[in-house]
Design an enzyme around this catalytic site. Sequence first.
Site, PDB file in Angstrom:
ATOM      1  CB  THR A  78      32.192  37.512  42.118  1.00  0.00           C
ATOM      2  OG1 THR A  78      31.527  38.537  41.392  1.00  0.00           O
ATOM      3  CG2 THR A  78      32.661  36.443  41.152  1.00  0.00           C
ATOM      4  CD  GLU A 120      36.734  42.893  38.963  1.00  0.00           C
ATOM      5  OE1 GLU A 120      36.718  41.863  39.645  1.00  0.00           O
ATOM      6  OE2 GLU A 120      37.737  43.609  38.851  1.00  0.00           O
TER       7      GLU A 120
END
Lengths: 258, 381
Positions: B157, B362
């Site tokens: 990311t 995540e």
Amino acid sequence: MPLNIIICIKAVVLEAPDGKVIRTSETCALNPFDRPAIEMAIRLRDEAGGTVTAVSMGPESGSLALYEALAMGVDHVVLVSDPSLAGSDTFATSTVLSAAIRKLAPFDLLLFGTRTSDSDTGQVGPQTSVLLDIPLVTGVTAVTRKKANFIVERKIDEFIEEYEVALPGALTIHASALQPRDASLMGLETAYGQEQFTLMTLKDLDILAEQVGDNGSPTKIINMQRIQKKRKCEMIQGSVEEQAEELVRRLKEAGHIG
Amino acid sequence: MSFLTTKHTLVRRSVRAFCERELQPIAKELDIEARFPWDVVEKMGKLGYFGIQVPAALSGAAMDSVSYCIVIEEISRACAGLGLCVTVHNSVGVYPLVAFGTEEQKQKWVPPLAKGERIGAFCLTEPNVGSDASAVESTAIRDGDHYIVNANKVLVTNGAVADTCLMFVKTDPAAGHRGLSVIVAERGMQGFIIGDLEDLSGNRANAVSSIRLTDCRIPVSHLLGKEGMGMKIGLAALDTGRIGIAAQALGIAQAAMEEGIRYAQQRRQFGVPISRHQAVQMMIADMATKVDAARLLVYRAAAQRDSGGPFSKESAMAKLFASEIASEVADMAVQIHGGYGYTKGYPVERYYRDARITRIYEGTAEIHRIVIARSVLEEYK
């Protein structure tokens, strides 16, 4: 020369109420027309040095507006709040604000937005200046320093008027004057961390209870009701050209276009 | 809501106003062009969005976790890809430096990150490393006062825009997860190579890419914590990070719900707005209930973190629930829109794509269920 600037701000109600106005932190916000004035105050201070003090009259639930002013960069905030002030019209409000401002004197510049988004009278700035007996220019779009005075511009119809204003003086700042800054997260956190509110009540001001609230208000709101908008949808028939012609004809007839 | 004060009301209003003005109008074009909006990011940096919980002494806004969630929620409501950028930067990019860095490391890296002048990234995932962090194959071999780092990190990311990257590498490849360490790599170092942008399904404003380090010599002073602390740092970062992703999912769900309701009130069938039909009302009720429940879980996890107590279970629950309802709510919003909901003419199609990944990154939904189950079983032992 550092400037001591006072700016009057208001927590406005966000939506037109049904009946009585109930002010809470959820239903109130800083008057959007005050933002450009706050921006002007901060920029003038940043150029010249000095302080900006924001003053607001209203219940404590409206303190959100003061926190927002702090977050934008105002140095001090003063809330004038007292149960006896409820029901004050613009004249009583101006009486209270001018009394509070006398307590905060000396000052160089007194700023206001041109009007509020809820009651929309535009009277508090001018009335307060008259009560303080200081010069006033309304709808100001630009301010520049000229030695001890200020040169200010206001747009009116096709003209730009220029005035030289001696200090202490008052200005109402037009919404188009400046793009107000966003409150930063640092500003918001600091505003809430400092708790630097000064609270003034009626006994802190040299005025009488008869001068404020309902008693001190020459105007009274007798009734308030929502405007019922009666709209109806009508389909115009015919070819596209015919529809366009018919639409133009009707708009002319109704006086909406020349 | 008891977790919220008037400060939080003002934070939401302020961030919402900014995002509705600066981000919402361009969100569709950012999605189509897969473009990272540098101009908006610069403004956000000045407003403190890139150092939300960083101490003021390190140029941050020093806010609480509930405020943090509100900021992420509101950015994501306007543009999920940028919400992702901001939360990953703050939580897993900057927070580990603040929590585990030496004073010197903090002074060096944190202020420019907190001001948004530099962008942070968390580089754990590899072609063969997903949920199993101990399987990291990237290595850092000590050579005097440097490490020679070889790493192949994928699906990073912020990867293509990142300046300061936390690289999870093995300093002792034989020691399993005890050999895992975190080394700070910086863009511009010799051997630091940014790969192509991933052509993502959603969150397309985010510059997700691979990052490869080839014989990259990194000073020993770039080691975060001690050798072997990688797992500890990673888990602490992810505990915090998942609250942010939960807030991102919540923001997407909120946006989808609002569009669904708005459309239901405009679209007319059988002579009335479709919001008058009970079948649509059922969906509106479900959307509103799910969004509210997710919001309570997200703010509770944040409040728990602010209280200083353990919050792993709470943040896992918030992330699991918010990510799952984001997909459900976006799905219902598409359903309310009918055929138009399946076109790029309406934003619900984008929300539908944006929501999906929140169940994966995540920590997958499955991993979170394991975390929650272990914690619950422990409580009832």
